[in-house]
Design a protein around this motif. Sequence first.
Motif, PDB file in Angstrom:
ATOM      1  N   LEU B  26       0.817  -1.205   0.000  1.00  0.00           N
ATOM      2  CA  LEU B  26       0.000   0.000   0.000  1.00  0.00           C
ATOM      3  C   LEU B  26       0.855   1.261   0.000  1.00  0.00           C
ATOM      4  O   LEU B  26       0.357   2.348  -0.233  1.00  0.00           O
ATOM      5  CB  LEU B  26      -0.911   0.010   1.229  1.00  0.00           C
ATOM      6  CG  LEU B  26      -2.080  -0.962   1.149  1.00  0.00           C
ATOM      7  CD1 LEU B  26      -2.850  -0.944   2.452  1.00  0.00           C
ATOM      8  CD2 LEU B  26      -3.003  -0.597   0.019  1.00  0.00           C
ATOM      9  N   ALA B  34      -5.727   7.278 -13.946  1.00  0.00           N
ATOM     10  CA  ALA B  34      -6.738   8.259 -14.324  1.00  0.00           C
ATOM     11  C   ALA B  34      -6.936   8.263 -15.823  1.00  0.00           C
ATOM     12  O   ALA B  34      -7.859   8.891 -16.308  1.00  0.00           O
ATOM     13  CB  ALA B  34      -6.320   9.642 -13.881  1.00  0.00           C
TER      14      ALA B  34
ATOM     15  N   ILE C   2     -11.009  -6.385  -9.331  1.00  0.00           N
ATOM     16  CA  ILE C   2     -11.264  -5.057  -8.785  1.00  0.00           C
ATOM     17  C   ILE C   2     -11.976  -5.222  -7.452  1.00  0.00           C
ATOM     18  O   ILE C   2     -13.045  -5.818  -7.367  1.00  0.00           O
ATOM     19  CB  ILE C   2     -12.113  -4.219  -9.759  1.00  0.00           C
ATOM     20  CG1 ILE C   2     -11.338  -4.023 -11.060  1.00  0.00           C
ATOM     21  CG2 ILE C   2     -12.473  -2.884  -9.155  1.00  0.00           C
ATOM     22  CD1 ILE C   2     -12.133  -3.387 -12.149  1.00  0.00           C
ATOM     23  N   ARG C  10     -10.494  -0.021   3.967  1.00  0.00           N
ATOM     24  CA  ARG C  10     -10.296  -0.765   5.217  1.00  0.00           C
ATOM     25  C   ARG C  10      -8.886  -1.360   5.253  1.00  0.00           C
ATOM     26  O   ARG C  10      -8.234  -1.383   6.308  1.00  0.00           O
ATOM     27  CB  ARG C  10     -11.335  -1.876   5.344  1.00  0.00           C
ATOM     28  CG  ARG C  10     -12.751  -1.361   5.471  1.00  0.00           C
ATOM     29  CD  ARG C  10     -13.735  -2.505   5.334  1.00  0.00           C
ATOM     30  NE  ARG C  10     -13.801  -3.255   6.568  1.00  0.00           N
ATOM     31  CZ  ARG C  10     -14.835  -3.209   7.399  1.00  0.00           C
ATOM     32  NH1 ARG C  10     -15.880  -2.473   7.108  1.00  0.00           N
ATOM     33  NH2 ARG C  10     -14.830  -3.892   8.503  1.00  0.00           N
ATOM     34  N   HIS C  12      -6.239  -0.065   3.857  1.00  0.00           N
ATOM     35  CA  HIS C  12      -5.340   1.041   4.184  1.00  0.00           C
ATOM     36  C   HIS C  12      -5.321   1.297   5.694  1.00  0.00           C
ATOM     37  O   HIS C  12      -4.262   1.479   6.285  1.00  0.00           O
ATOM     38  CB  HIS C  12      -5.805   2.323   3.477  1.00  0.00           C
ATOM     39  CG  HIS C  12      -5.381   2.429   2.043  1.00  0.00           C
ATOM     40  ND1 HIS C  12      -5.895   1.629   1.065  1.00  0.00           N
ATOM     41  CD2 HIS C  12      -4.495   3.255   1.425  1.00  0.00           C
ATOM     42  CE1 HIS C  12      -5.360   1.949  -0.097  1.00  0.00           C
ATOM     43  NE2 HIS C  12      -4.495   2.935   0.098  1.00  0.00           N
ATOM     44  N   TRP C  13      -6.485   1.290   6.317  1.00  0.00           N
ATOM     45  CA  TRP C  13      -6.545   1.611   7.752  1.00  0.00           C
ATOM     46  C   TRP C  13      -5.812   0.554   8.577  1.00  0.00           C
ATOM     47  O   TRP C  13      -4.998   0.877   9.447  1.00  0.00           O
ATOM     48  CB  TRP C  13      -8.016   1.689   8.215  1.00  0.00           C
ATOM     49  CG  TRP C  13      -8.832   2.695   7.474  1.00  0.00           C
ATOM     50  CD1 TRP C  13      -8.390   3.798   6.804  1.00  0.00           C
ATOM     51  CD2 TRP C  13     -10.255   2.665   7.284  1.00  0.00           C
ATOM     52  NE1 TRP C  13      -9.434   4.459   6.217  1.00  0.00           N
ATOM     53  CE2 TRP C  13     -10.597   3.796   6.491  1.00  0.00           C
ATOM     54  CE3 TRP C  13     -11.275   1.808   7.687  1.00  0.00           C
ATOM     55  CZ2 TRP C  13     -11.905   4.078   6.112  1.00  0.00           C
ATOM     56  CZ3 TRP C  13     -12.585   2.104   7.323  1.00  0.00           C
ATOM     57  CH2 TRP C  13     -12.897   3.226   6.537  1.00  0.00           C
ATOM     58  N   THR C  59       2.684  -6.601  -8.441  1.00  0.00           N
ATOM     59  CA  THR C  59       1.924  -5.484  -9.012  1.00  0.00           C
ATOM     60  C   THR C  59       2.417  -5.160 -10.417  1.00  0.00           C
ATOM     61  O   THR C  59       1.636  -4.767 -11.275  1.00  0.00           O
ATOM     62  CB  THR C  59       2.074  -4.234  -8.109  1.00  0.00           C
ATOM     63  OG1 THR C  59       1.964  -4.637  -6.758  1.00  0.00           O
ATOM     64  CG2 THR C  59       1.019  -3.205  -8.416  1.00  0.00           C
ATOM     65  N   HIS C 117       5.333   8.756  -9.689  1.00  0.00           N
ATOM     66  CA  HIS C 117       4.061   8.144 -10.073  1.00  0.00           C
ATOM     67  C   HIS C 117       2.965   9.193 -10.173  1.00  0.00           C
ATOM     68  O   HIS C 117       2.158   9.184 -11.109  1.00  0.00           O
ATOM     69  CB  HIS C 117       3.687   7.079  -9.046  1.00  0.00           C
ATOM     70  CG  HIS C 117       2.634   6.133  -9.535  1.00  0.00           C
ATOM     71  ND1 HIS C 117       1.295   6.398  -9.415  1.00  0.00           N
ATOM     72  CD2 HIS C 117       2.723   4.947 -10.160  1.00  0.00           C
ATOM     73  CE1 HIS C 117       0.610   5.394  -9.943  1.00  0.00           C
ATOM     74  NE2 HIS C 117       1.460   4.507 -10.405  1.00  0.00           N
ATOM     75  N   ASP C 121       0.861  10.438 -13.534  1.00  0.00           N
ATOM     76  CA  ASP C 121      -0.599  10.292 -13.540  1.00  0.00           C
ATOM     77  C   ASP C 121      -1.207  11.293 -12.553  1.00  0.00           C
ATOM     78  O   ASP C 121      -1.736  10.910 -11.503  1.00  0.00           O
ATOM     79  CB  ASP C 121      -0.936   8.845 -13.135  1.00  0.00           C
ATOM     80  CG  ASP C 121      -2.368   8.503 -13.452  1.00  0.00           C
ATOM     81  OD1 ASP C 121      -3.047   9.336 -14.072  1.00  0.00           O
ATOM     82  OD2 ASP C 121      -2.797   7.399 -13.078  1.00  0.00           O
ATOM     83  N   GLU C 123      -3.783  13.164 -12.399  1.00  0.00           N
ATOM     84  CA  GLU C 123      -5.213  13.212 -12.120  1.00  0.00           C
ATOM     85  C   GLU C 123      -5.700  11.903 -11.504  1.00  0.00           C
ATOM     86  O   GLU C 123      -6.895  11.658 -11.411  1.00  0.00           O
ATOM     87  CB  GLU C 123      -5.996  13.471 -13.420  1.00  0.00           C
ATOM     88  CG  GLU C 123      -5.585  14.738 -14.140  1.00  0.00           C
ATOM     89  CD  GLU C 123      -5.878  15.981 -13.331  1.00  0.00           C
ATOM     90  OE1 GLU C 123      -6.912  15.999 -12.647  1.00  0.00           O
ATOM     91  OE2 GLU C 123      -5.065  16.912 -13.371  1.00  0.00           O
ATOM     92  N   GLY C 124      -4.768  11.057 -11.131  1.00  0.00           N
ATOM     93  CA  GLY C 124      -5.143   9.729 -10.624  1.00  0.00           C
ATOM     94  C   GLY C 124      -5.930   9.805  -9.332  1.00  0.00           C
ATOM     95  O   GLY C 124      -5.910  10.813  -8.617  1.00  0.00           O
ATOM     96  N   GLN C 125      -6.608   8.670  -9.058  1.00  0.00           N
ATOM     97  CA  GLN C 125      -7.417   8.580  -7.857  1.00  0.00           C
ATOM     98  C   GLN C 125      -6.522   8.764  -6.635  1.00  0.00           C
ATOM     99  O   GLN C 125      -5.513   8.108  -6.472  1.00  0.00           O
ATOM    100  CB  GLN C 125      -8.022   7.180  -7.850  1.00  0.00           C
ATOM    101  CG  GLN C 125      -9.194   7.001  -6.969  1.00  0.00           C
ATOM    102  CD  GLN C 125      -9.768   5.615  -7.230  1.00  0.00           C
ATOM    103  OE1 GLN C 125      -9.079   4.726  -7.725  1.00  0.00           O
ATOM    104  NE2 GLN C 125     -11.024   5.434  -6.908  1.00  0.00           N
ATOM    105  N   HIS C 130      -1.450  10.622  -2.347  1.00  0.00           N
ATOM    106  CA  HIS C 130      -0.186   9.975  -2.720  1.00  0.00           C
ATOM    107  C   HIS C 130       0.955  10.990  -2.740  1.00  0.00           C
ATOM    108  O   HIS C 130       2.083  10.674  -2.355  1.00  0.00           O
ATOM    109  CB  HIS C 130      -0.331   9.295  -4.077  1.00  0.00           C
ATOM    110  CG  HIS C 130      -1.237   8.106  -4.041  1.00  0.00           C
ATOM    111  ND1 HIS C 130      -2.078   7.771  -5.069  1.00  0.00           N
ATOM    112  CD2 HIS C 130      -1.450   7.191  -3.061  1.00  0.00           C
ATOM    113  CE1 HIS C 130      -2.761   6.686  -4.722  1.00  0.00           C
ATOM    114  NE2 HIS C 130      -2.397   6.318  -3.525  1.00  0.00           N
ATOM    115  N   LEU C 170      -2.362   6.932   6.053  1.00  0.00           N
ATOM    116  CA  LEU C 170      -2.974   5.662   5.624  1.00  0.00           C
ATOM    117  C   LEU C 170      -4.197   5.343   6.481  1.00  0.00           C
ATOM    118  O   LEU C 170      -5.228   4.889   5.982  1.00  0.00           O
ATOM    119  CB  LEU C 170      -1.962   4.524   5.746  1.00  0.00           C
ATOM    120  CG  LEU C 170      -0.914   4.391   4.652  1.00  0.00           C
ATOM    121  CD1 LEU C 170       0.083   3.304   5.019  1.00  0.00           C
ATOM    122  CD2 LEU C 170      -1.559   4.034   3.322  1.00  0.00           C
ATOM    123  N   SER C 179      -6.761   3.777  -3.143  1.00  0.00           N
ATOM    124  CA  SER C 179      -6.644   3.039  -4.416  1.00  0.00           C
ATOM    125  C   SER C 179      -5.392   2.184  -4.400  1.00  0.00           C
ATOM    126  O   SER C 179      -4.517   2.387  -3.586  1.00  0.00           O
ATOM    127  CB  SER C 179      -6.591   3.999  -5.587  1.00  0.00           C
ATOM    128  OG  SER C 179      -5.420   4.751  -5.546  1.00  0.00           O
TER     129      SER C 179
END
Lengths: 72, 441, 179
Positions: B26, B34, C2, C10, C12-13, C59, C117, C121, C123-125, C130, C170, C179
């Motif tokens: 993470l 996007a 997905i 959750r 992340h937390w 990944t 990163h 990107d 406009e990424g989520q 990040h 986080l 994400s």
Amino acid sequence: MTSLGKWSPWRDRSWPRVAAAILLLAAAVVWATIRGLHSYALSPVGIGYDLDQPPVVLALVGGWIFYRSRRP
Amino acid sequence: MTPRSMGFTAIRRASASVGLAVLLLLLVPAVASAHAVLETSTPSFGDVVAEEPVRLTLEYDEDVVPGLAQVSVLTPQGRDLAQAPQVSGSTVTVPLDRGPKGSYTVRWRMVAGDDGHVTEGAFSFGVDARPVAPVPAAGAGIPLAPEILVWLEFIGIALAGGTLVFRALITAPVMRRIGGSGEDEGRIAVAIAAIGAVVALHAALFSFLVGAYPVVGGDLGDFVDAEIIPIRLSTHLGQAFTYSCFAWIGVIALIVGAWVHPRRREALLAVAGVASLAIAFGLSWAGHPAAGGTLLLLADYAHLLAAALWFGGLVALVALAAGVRSHPDRAETFRACLLRFSALAPAAVVALAGAGVGVAIGELPSLSAIVTTGYGLVLVGKTAIFAVAIALAAYHRYSVVPRVAARASAGGLRETLITEVVILGVALALAAVVSQTAPPA
Amino acid sequence: MILPQIQIARGHWILGALFLAIILDEYLPLIGRDDQPARSRSPLIGWALMIGGAGVWATVIFADVVHDMLVHFLWGDLLLAAGALELARRRGVYERPWLDYVLPLAILGCGLLFLVHVEIDPEGQGARWHLSMGLLLVAAGLLELLRLRWPRVAAIPLGLPALAAFALLLIAIPVAAAS
């Protein structure tokens, strides 16, 4: 003097870790209060479901670092 | 510490390691983007439909610019059936002309509505037929020779697999017999194998990208935004990449484990060596021999295994010889390993030559193709280089080894071993060229 | 595959909490009975970095688009290399003075790759989150490097607040930004 009289919660513990634990537990209480305690379920299943909620995980980490504060 | 508390500590550490490891995933933003990413399509990639569809529907994860949407749907004969795409938000509908049965290639290129980034991709589906990999785009090429990457994969397999199997079959039994800690030799084996595994892992990644590029088509700059999933899933290239990368990561973990746990080193290195040689199957599977049947595929794999064992064994011997220079007390270890290797190496050479002849017979349609086709000529060149290496190996086997066995002087052995390694390295380079040259029809 | 957004959040937390627990245990000094600070030499960090590196390489393999593969393989390499060296040092099979720099440089490198990163990107989520996380990791790495170069502050875990802030981000990340 009894042995209970000599007992101190701090003497056998490392203070930086105790301080961090107190900070985390306090932050957890403040966070949960701001968010509203009504958000949390009281049934056993509901409490289990809440264990990943941010204030709860902060309290858990606080408890862990207090446990790990014993002097070597 | 009691065994019970040691066990508890180990479990606690392992649990915490796994927890932190998952967390580290993470630390890295996930691979969501996007850019306009294709989420679903009808027909989807790999689908087999009974009748030719009248339209193709593409659903993206964000709105795309209507005027810049490009979609082609190519028949097996290369005819484009796509009419002008109709864009509504994130949905692109493409009316299709009627076409024949067979595997269709869909190639799309979209511009995201919010950030203007270009994405592109390709996939295939079948009309009453099993879909094959998307056909390459015309004229697309990448300024990096895939042969170099395949050669690096060969070298990596030989360094990790060949060197570690040499360690398991030769050095470790010798060390057990004559005594000594073998600590330095173990560290050197770990270092050589780690270099091999890391080189092979990265070569596998870039080989896949270089192989995928002409399938997607478009500009090199746009390729970095290309959607890669269909190529990874629907081609041997992608499937071999997926399995071999996971396997190389496992091999690297075993090698690191062997480094930091000296007591378990030999077992971990042996497993890593065998696994490295097993990964080599992916190279054969993703190459031309896979199309020639199971026997040809197995012959190609045996050819590669024998070369890896020979090359890796020689590198391990050179490393042992280098150790003798700085530590004369290790001369007996080197001598014993050389004698044991010289007893086993001829089997690898025979397997290499036999499997190589088998592959050549399977790939060449006629004897004359050896001199009338580019594939045949490269094959001749490779065989000639291997023949030189075999001649040098024979010199070692029949001239040097008897002298070493009789404890006579074998001056210059290290240099001639290095020469043999270099010649084999050149032969592997030509083998990489052969692997990337289409066999004559 | 997905995952539903709420499950990603959750994750992340929970993992933010694990990260916080581990870095507090690693960086907060244990003041011994002799009043001297003792630092953890647990191999846990090394193995976690290794497994994390393997996960990031996974990944790479499952990436949607090519640029994700290119950024993530660098990340994976960084974590694998740092993990192997930390493990070797903590298990005593390879010890050199420069190994002190491995963990700070790994943290710094991870932060820089976050920024790269986000740059690729923008406009990424969750791009702002990040970006913040990247900046915090860069700050933590630089502060830990400063600690190594400046003996007067060697006993103070300078990078810890930034690392803890990273973990808290986080833990606090909203569902929509995860994400």
